[in-house]
Design a protein around this motif. Structure first.
Motif, PDB file in Angstrom:
ATOM      1  N   GLN A 130      17.199   4.375  -9.633  1.00 52.05           N
ATOM      2  CA  GLN A 130      17.702   3.409 -10.626  1.00 52.05           C
ATOM      3  C   GLN A 130      17.430   3.917 -12.043  1.00 52.05           C
ATOM      4  OE1 GLN A 130      15.614  -0.100  -9.339  1.00 52.05           O
ATOM      5  NE2 GLN A 130      17.235  -0.715  -7.923  1.00 52.05           N
ATOM      6  N   GLU A 131      16.220   4.401 -12.280  1.00 49.11           N
ATOM      7  CA  GLU A 131      15.915   4.919 -13.620  1.00 49.11           C
ATOM      8  C   GLU A 131      16.811   6.110 -13.961  1.00 49.11           C
ATOM      9  OE1 GLU A 131      12.182   7.245 -14.851  1.00 49.11           O
ATOM     10  OE2 GLU A 131      12.004   5.374 -15.966  1.00 49.11           O
ATOM     11  N   GLU A 132      16.989   6.991 -12.993  1.00 49.77           N
ATOM     12  CA  GLU A 132      17.822   8.170 -13.246  1.00 49.77           C
ATOM     13  C   GLU A 132      19.245   7.771 -13.631  1.00 49.77           C
ATOM     14  OE1 GLU A 132      17.026  11.559 -13.222  1.00 49.77           O
ATOM     15  OE2 GLU A 132      15.057  10.626 -13.388  1.00 49.77           O
ATOM     16  N   VAL A 133      19.800   6.829 -12.895  1.00 51.84           N
ATOM     17  CA  VAL A 133      21.174   6.389 -13.160  1.00 51.84           C
ATOM     18  C   VAL A 133      21.270   5.724 -14.538  1.00 51.84           C
ATOM     19  CG1 VAL A 133      22.848   4.619 -12.498  1.00 51.84           C
ATOM     20  CG2 VAL A 133      21.963   6.192 -10.774  1.00 51.84           C
ATOM     21  N   LEU A 134      20.330   4.825 -14.814  1.00 49.76           N
ATOM     22  CA  LEU A 134      20.412   4.069 -16.073  1.00 49.76           C
ATOM     23  C   LEU A 134      20.212   4.982 -17.277  1.00 49.76           C
ATOM     24  CD1 LEU A 134      18.521   0.932 -14.800  1.00 49.76           C
ATOM     25  CD2 LEU A 134      20.920   1.010 -15.493  1.00 49.76           C
ATOM     26  N   LEU A 135      19.298   5.935 -17.169  1.00 50.77           N
ATOM     27  CA  LEU A 135      19.098   6.851 -18.309  1.00 50.77           C
ATOM     28  C   LEU A 135      20.310   7.755 -18.511  1.00 50.77           C
ATOM     29  CD1 LEU A 135      15.316   7.840 -18.016  1.00 50.77           C
ATOM     30  CD2 LEU A 135      16.401   6.312 -19.670  1.00 50.77           C
ATOM     31  N   ARG A 136      20.952   8.141 -17.423  1.00 51.41           N
ATOM     32  CA  ARG A 136      22.161   8.973 -17.574  1.00 51.41           C
ATOM     33  C   ARG A 136      23.280   8.179 -18.254  1.00 51.41           C
ATOM     34  NH1 ARG A 136      19.604  11.758 -13.830  1.00 51.41           N
ATOM     35  NH2 ARG A 136      20.005  13.997 -13.722  1.00 51.41           N
ATOM     36  N   LEU A 137      23.418   6.931 -17.851  1.00 50.94           N
ATOM     37  CA  LEU A 137      24.482   6.119 -18.470  1.00 50.94           C
ATOM     38  C   LEU A 137      24.165   5.826 -19.932  1.00 50.94           C
ATOM     39  CD1 LEU A 137      25.232   3.592 -15.575  1.00 50.94           C
ATOM     40  CD2 LEU A 137      26.762   5.355 -16.454  1.00 50.94           C
ATOM     41  N   ALA A 138      22.880   5.700 -20.265  1.00 46.81           N
ATOM     42  CA  ALA A 138      22.499   5.365 -21.646  1.00 46.81           C
ATOM     43  C   ALA A 138      22.561   6.578 -22.574  1.00 46.81           C
ATOM     44  CB  ALA A 138      21.103   4.769 -21.662  1.00 46.81           C
ATOM     45  N   ALA A 139      22.605   7.786 -22.005  1.00 46.93           N
ATOM     46  CA  ALA A 139      22.687   8.995 -22.831  1.00 46.93           C
ATOM     47  C   ALA A 139      24.063   9.034 -23.530  1.00 46.93           C
ATOM     48  CB  ALA A 139      22.506  10.222 -21.942  1.00 46.93           C
ATOM     49  N   PRO A 140      24.212   9.683 -24.656  1.00 45.76           N
ATOM     50  CA  PRO A 140      23.188  10.461 -25.362  1.00 45.76           C
ATOM     51  C   PRO A 140      22.423   9.628 -26.399  1.00 45.76           C
ATOM     52  CG  PRO A 140      25.321  10.860 -26.340  1.00 45.76           C
ATOM     53  CD  PRO A 140      25.567   9.897 -25.214  1.00 45.76           C
ATOM     54  N   ASN A 141      22.859   8.385 -26.634  1.00 48.43           N
ATOM     55  CA  ASN A 141      22.217   7.617 -27.708  1.00 48.43           C
ATOM     56  C   ASN A 141      20.925   6.938 -27.277  1.00 48.43           C
ATOM     57  OD1 ASN A 141      24.320   8.210 -29.515  1.00 48.43           O
ATOM     58  ND2 ASN A 141      25.585   6.600 -28.598  1.00 48.43           N
ATOM     59  N   TYR A 142      20.822   6.678 -25.997  1.00 52.16           N
ATOM     60  CA  TYR A 142      19.634   6.012 -25.444  1.00 52.16           C
ATOM     61  C   TYR A 142      19.309   4.709 -26.160  1.00 52.16           C
ATOM     62  CZ  TYR A 142      19.017  10.297 -22.812  1.00 52.16           C
ATOM     63  OH  TYR A 142      19.212  11.354 -21.956  1.00 52.16           O
ATOM     64  N   ASN A 143      20.341   3.908 -26.378  1.00 53.42           N
ATOM     65  CA  ASN A 143      20.081   2.552 -26.877  1.00 53.42           C
ATOM     66  C   ASN A 143      19.679   1.703 -25.678  1.00 53.42           C
ATOM     67  OD1 ASN A 143      20.808   3.144 -29.533  1.00 53.42           O
ATOM     68  ND2 ASN A 143      22.975   2.881 -29.034  1.00 53.42           N
ATOM     69  N   ILE A 144      18.480   1.919 -25.242  1.00 50.35           N
ATOM     70  CA  ILE A 144      18.037   1.280 -23.994  1.00 50.35           C
ATOM     71  C   ILE A 144      16.672   0.632 -24.226  1.00 50.35           C
ATOM     72  CG2 ILE A 144      17.127   3.515 -23.139  1.00 50.35           C
ATOM     73  CD1 ILE A 144      17.770   2.480 -20.293  1.00 50.35           C
ATOM     74  N   ALA A 145      16.622  -0.654 -23.923  1.00 47.56           N
ATOM     75  CA  ALA A 145      15.356  -1.384 -24.020  1.00 47.56           C
ATOM     76  C   ALA A 145      14.921  -1.731 -22.610  1.00 47.56           C
ATOM     77  CB  ALA A 145      15.540  -2.656 -24.840  1.00 47.56           C
ATOM     78  N   VAL A 146      13.767  -1.228 -22.199  1.00 50.06           N
ATOM     79  CA  VAL A 146      13.249  -1.576 -20.880  1.00 50.06           C
ATOM     80  C   VAL A 146      12.157  -2.630 -21.071  1.00 50.06           C
ATOM     81  CG1 VAL A 146      13.833   0.678 -19.946  1.00 50.06           C
ATOM     82  CG2 VAL A 146      11.527   0.293 -20.792  1.00 50.06           C
ATOM     83  N   VAL A 147      12.201  -3.635 -20.226  1.00 46.39           N
ATOM     84  CA  VAL A 147      11.326  -4.789 -20.419  1.00 46.39           C
ATOM     85  C   VAL A 147      10.594  -5.070 -19.117  1.00 46.39           C
ATOM     86  CG1 VAL A 147      11.256  -7.182 -21.204  1.00 46.39           C
ATOM     87  CG2 VAL A 147      13.166  -5.715 -21.877  1.00 46.39           C
ATOM     88  N   GLY A 148       9.298  -5.252 -19.189  1.00 47.40           N
ATOM     89  CA  GLY A 148       8.583  -5.561 -17.947  1.00 47.40           C
ATOM     90  C   GLY A 148       7.093  -5.621 -18.189  1.00 47.40           C
ATOM     91  N   ASP A 149       6.365  -5.692 -17.094  1.00 47.07           N
ATOM     92  CA  ASP A 149       4.912  -5.812 -17.160  1.00 47.07           C
ATOM     93  C   ASP A 149       4.357  -5.074 -15.954  1.00 47.07           C
ATOM     94  OD1 ASP A 149       2.292  -6.544 -17.280  1.00 47.07           O
ATOM     95  OD2 ASP A 149       2.625  -8.711 -17.042  1.00 47.07           O
ATOM     96  N   ASP A 150       3.650  -3.988 -16.208  1.00 46.55           N
ATOM     97  CA  ASP A 150       3.131  -3.208 -15.073  1.00 46.55           C
ATOM     98  C   ASP A 150       2.192  -4.044 -14.206  1.00 46.55           C
ATOM     99  OD1 ASP A 150       1.729  -2.743 -17.683  1.00 46.55           O
ATOM    100  OD2 ASP A 150       0.159  -2.036 -16.320  1.00 46.55           O
TER     101      ASP A 150
END
Ligand code: SF4
Length: 966
Positions: free
Chosen positions: A268-288
């Motif tokens: 999932q991370e691989e897919v989402l980062l590829r789609l968000a490239a090259p600008n990487y306007n990506i906000a990941v939200v969570g709590d480990d």
């Protein structure tokens, strides 16, 4: 943008958009202004951002306002924004909150409904369908579907891989083999491990698994199915291997927000980062601290190492911690903060917890009472305490008390019984008790009568777990036959059984199991239970399960050739799997019914909050699934992460941290045995139940108002309005109660024609290199036919099949010169209305001599007038309205294209639509939508006879039955 009319395409995709607001305008409409950290989460829109959001820290609020900031202040078209989360329920909450907030703002675009809000699987499925050359029409398999798929093919997948008579030398029973194999296959898929890697590992089990994996994936693809992990893996492979597809997909989305990032997995991370490239306007939200789903393949590593991952991609990310907790009493917060601090999160020199804190809301006054207490006692003692809280009005309603267990089925049953003995009802939809409902047992009895083993059948299993399933079904039938009103049904079932027993090879009964179950609805007691909405929903859900059985096991019609396999497939496979693993109830509503205490698993409680929370299971021995990581870990692209010996404690603490942090005003930890060692320090700090002043607690606990859920349904002309207009009762059964249409009622002809014409258009839009000739179209046609057939849709007779192909080829040959003018196909358009979302799908948009044409295909001969033509015309008028409202661009022409016509000038019918016509259609649509929203399903008059004849409920509707001459 690969089509030659890119400009028009951009106009269509980008849409009309205004940028009238500032973020301060949005803040001015909120009940309380965001705190400084929330402002960062809302306003840092460019580049990668990690938001560590503790429990109750206003994460959803921040995501909603961030989305509106993007749309209303930045002017980003909603269709270019992706907001994904972990569950459909959480996605619906996000959608509702966005709409709620948007309603307070002026000038929000009507295409807000086109925001890509949903689960990660849903979103990745959308991208895959849009861009994959051959997987556009795959059927997704949920967890149950995947297990059934494996169950049916277990021998095919690993028959020769059974050392010692066990499945892959590991699982003794078929049921455990299915469950175990599903988990391993899923992890292999999600970690992008190849069968060559498995074989090269030198481990004999992994070597066998490599073969099983290859067979499973081949069987999936050939059947047109993809399980959830395979959707991600196929998309990952596409984005890695097809640069053009990657670029096109990247161009469609500009901003990503990924909620619950701590529960994402590698692929999932691989897919989402590829789609968000090259600008990487990506906000990941969570709590480990709230990472719960290792057993489903999730890895906390994604959120912990997000900064490193982005740095490796050449980007600097920022981290915003949301630490103020707006949910819980400070003593509750202190209890779970300290519980986490009891653990050393550093192992082998590495920290496995992000640096963040949870602090109470500094602006709020809290009552001085014991808000976190420990109860050690029996289920009866717990039930007494819950009764006291309800009777003394510590909560407004019993549904504001939640009992959370590791497993409701094994840990919560005694408490549920004790509560019921005190007259307190429980809502426990995840207790796996669906098959215990009376109406479901009646229906199971019907199925056993028709397709069960006879008592003297030597093939009937007489020992072991499968025999228990058969005995249970046989008991259901005996119970049904004893029912005071079941005499007619009983006689009818015996007659059907005789019909089936008498079938010779080459003969059939022209009905599937599902058809027969619908026929049985004409008789009591099944007939009567349809009047009860909950019972009707349960029967509806059973029909949907039965439809999955028919699809997966190929029992579309009972005939002389398959009748002897029916009992095996139905009872030793399908129902055995359901019966042995348990089936959860249907959860139609977003909240529990009033007056019932909520009982659920801790996993299920994720993302929820309750005024009073009891967390049980703390006396359970801690266990965490480690075996898969141990064996497969060396093959993961990033290797193993947390040290194996620490995994159990890490996972157990994260799980119960989630449970404890659901409490707003009162947290009660509960055990009826010795607490597990992880909990002992915490319990020593908490006051004991017998030592606190319950008068104070009951007096001081704040009463939370009961907030009814607000959902906006999505209504389409074809899927809702036309169904409702055809028959309100039919609408209620299929759209509200969830009954599954029987296959015999489905239409193959029109579907295969539509799908293949869409393939032609997609071929052109995607700029595929193969020449578009009849031979290729024939391949598309064959593939679509085969997929429909495999899914159990009644196949066409050979002459009908040739006729369907002729429809497609006629269209192709008459329009091949115009194909380059195609702008888009199967365009989904959604518009926000006050109380619902209006949805439509336009078959084709193209440019013709500079004019914008909207085309709807009909796989039939031409109609120029009559009720059917009027319905088609209404459909075009509505789509016209949708396109104009959505894109601010009016189509120039509306065309009905009848593929049944030989000559193109006969096939194309231009429909004249005046503004008044369109206004009238939209008003009528809205009028029907309001009736649906008001749940006006009473049948006032019967529809035409042909409608009833084609309806699964014709046997139930006795008046209709008389009318149509059955
Ligand atoms: S049989 Fe006729 S009346 Fe009954 S639900 Fe179906 S369409 Fe409606």
């Amino acid at each position: 943008m690969r089509n030659p009319f890119g400009l028009i395409y951009v106009v269509l995709r980008g849409g009309r958009h205004r940028v009238p607001l500032t973020v301060a305008d949005i803040y001015a409409t909120l009940e309380s202004p965001p705190n400084p950290r929330q402002r960062d989460a809302i306003e840092l829109l460019d580049g990668p951002l990690r938001i560590i959001a503790g429990p109750g820290s206003g994460k959803t609020h921040a995501l909603v306002v961030r989305t509106l900031n993007l749309v209303c202040c930045r002017g980003i078209p909603p269709g270019r924004i992706v907001l994904v989360t972990f569950t459909e329920r959480a996605a619906r909450e996000l959608q509702d909150r966005i709409r709620l907030y948007a309603n307070r703002l002026p000038g929000v675009p009507k295409q807000l409904a086109e925001l890509n809000v949903g689960t990660i699987h849903w979103f990745c499925g959308v991208v895959l369908r849009r861009h994959h050359p051959t997987l556009r029409r795959y059927e997704p398999l949920d967890a149950l579907g995947q297990k059934l798929f494996i169950h049916r093919r277990l021998n095919e997948i690993c028959e020769d891989l059974r050392p010692g008579g066990q499945y892959l030398g590991r699982w003794r029973s078929k049921s455990s083999g299915v469950q175990g194999l599903a988990a391993w296959l899923t992890k292999i898929t999600e970690e992008t491990i190849t069968s060559a890697q498995l074989r090269a590992s030198g481990d004999p089990f992994l070597d066998m698994l490599a073969t099983a994996y290859e067979r499973y994936r081949t069987a999936l693809t050939e059947s047109g199915y993809l399980d959830f992990s395979a959707i991600l893996r196929e998309l990952y492979d596409l984005l890695v291997n097809d640069h053009a597809a990657l670029q096109t997909a990247q161009a469609e989305y500009s901003h990503f927000m990924i909620d619950e990032y701590q529960d994402t997995n590698y692929v999932q991370e691989e897919v989402l980062l590829r789609l968000a490239a090259p600008n990487y306007n990506i906000a990941v939200v969570g709590d480990d601290d709230q990472s719960l789903y290792r057993f489903r393949g999730a890895t906390v590593r994604n959120i912990l190492e997000f900064g490193d991952r982005l740095r490796a991609l050449g980007r600097q990310s920022r981290t915003v911690p949301l630490e103020v907790n707006y949910r819980s009493h400070p003593l509750v917060i202190q209890a779970y903060r300290d519980f986490m601090s009891d653990c050393n999160w550093v192992a082998e020199g590495n920290p496995f917890r992000a640096a963040h804190d949870v602090v109470p809301d500094p602006t709020k006054q809290f009552g001085n009472y014991a808000a976190a207490v420990g109860l050690s006692g029996t289920p009866a003692a717990l039930a007494d305490l819950v009764q006291l809280l309800i009777q003394r009005r510590a909560v407004q309603d019993a549904s504001q008390v939640a009992l959370l267990f590791y497993s409701v089925a094994s840990d919560g049953r005694e408490t549920i019984t004790a509560l019921r003995q005190r007259g307190i009802e429980c809502y426990a939809p995840r207790a796996g008790r669906f098959l215990d409902h009376e109406e479901v047992r009646h229906a199971v009895g019907v199925l056993w009568a028709i397709g069960g083993f006879s008592d003297d059948d030597p093939e009937r299993p007489v020992s072991g777990p499968v025999s228990e399933t058969c005995d249970w079904a046989s008991t259901c039938l005996a119970h049904l036959r004893r029912h005071a009103q079941a005499a007619d049904l009983s006689a009818w079932l015996d007659a059907r059984r005789r019909d089936i027993d008498a079938l010779q090879r080459g003969q059939d009964i022209s009905a599937s199991l599902l058809d027969l179950l619908y026929q049985a609805l004409r008789y009591d007691p099944l007939r009567t239970v349809l009047g009860d909405p909950i019972a009707a929903t349960n029967l509806g859900y059973l029909t949907s399960l039965l439809r999955v059985f028919q699809q997966q096991f190929g029992f579309h019609v009972i005939h002389g050739g398959n009748k002897q396999y029916l009992p095996w497939a139905l009872w030793t496979s399908f129902f055995y799997l359901l019966h042995s693993t348990g089936v959860d109830d249907v959860e139609k509503e977003e909240s529990a019914p009033l007056g019932m205490v909520q009982v659920m698993t801790i996993h299920q409680a994720k993302g929820l909050e309750f005024p009073v929370v009891v967390v049980g299971s703390i006396d359970r021995t801690a266990r965490a699934s480690k075996e898969i990581d141990q064996l497969l870990g060396p093959l993961y692209p990033r290797g193993a992460f947390e040290p194996t010996q620490r995994v159990t404690e890490f996972d157990w603490r994260r799980l119960f941290y989630v449970g404890f942090s659901r409490a707003q005003h009162l947290l009660i930890t509960y055990s009826d045995g010795a607490p597990y060692r992880f909990f002992r320090p915490m319990l020593q700090r908490l006051p004991r139940c017998g030592g606190v002043n319950w008068d104070d607690i009951v007096r001081l606990v704040p009463r939370e108002p009961i907030v009814p859920p607000k959902q906006k349904p999505i209504l389409s002309l074809t899927g809702h309005i036309n169904v409702y207009r055809r028959c309100t009762r039919q609408y209620e059964f299929f759209n509200e109660d969830g009954f599954a249409p029987s296959f015999a009622a489905q239409v193959f002809f029109g579907t295969v024609v539509h799908q293949t014409i869409e393939d032609i258009h997609r071929h052109v839009l995607d700029g595929r290199p193969e020449p578009l000739e009849e031979a290729l179209i024939d391949q598309y046609f064959q593939r679509n036919s085969e997929l429909l057939r495999r899914r159990g849709i009644h196949p066409l007779a050979p002459n009908q099949r040739e006729e369907a192909k002729a429809h497609v080829l006629r269209y192709f040959n008459a329009n091949r010169d115009r194909l380059r003018n195609v702008i888009d196909t199967e365009v989904e358009v959604m518009l926000e209305q006050d109380r619902y979302v209006l949805d439509g799908r336009v078959d084709l948009i193209r440019s013709d001599d500079g004019a914008l044409e909207m085309v709807d295909f009909k796989a039939q001969r031409r109609l120029d007038q009559g009720a059917e033509f009027d319905a088609y015309s209404d459909q075009l008028a509505l789509y016209w309205h949708l396109l104009e409202e959505r894109y601010g661009k009016r189509p120039d022409r509306a065309i009905l294209y009848y593929t049944g016509e030989e000559q193109v000038d006969q096939a194309r019918v231009m429909v004249d639509l005046s503004r008044a016509d369109i206004r009238d259609v939209v008003q009528r649509f809205d009028g029907t939508a309001q009736l649906i929203l008001a749940r006006q399903f009473e049948l006032r008059h019967y529809p035409p006879r042909d409608t009833c004849r084609a309806c699964d409920f014709k046997h139930y509707c006795r008046r209709a039955e008389a009318d149509v001459g059955h």
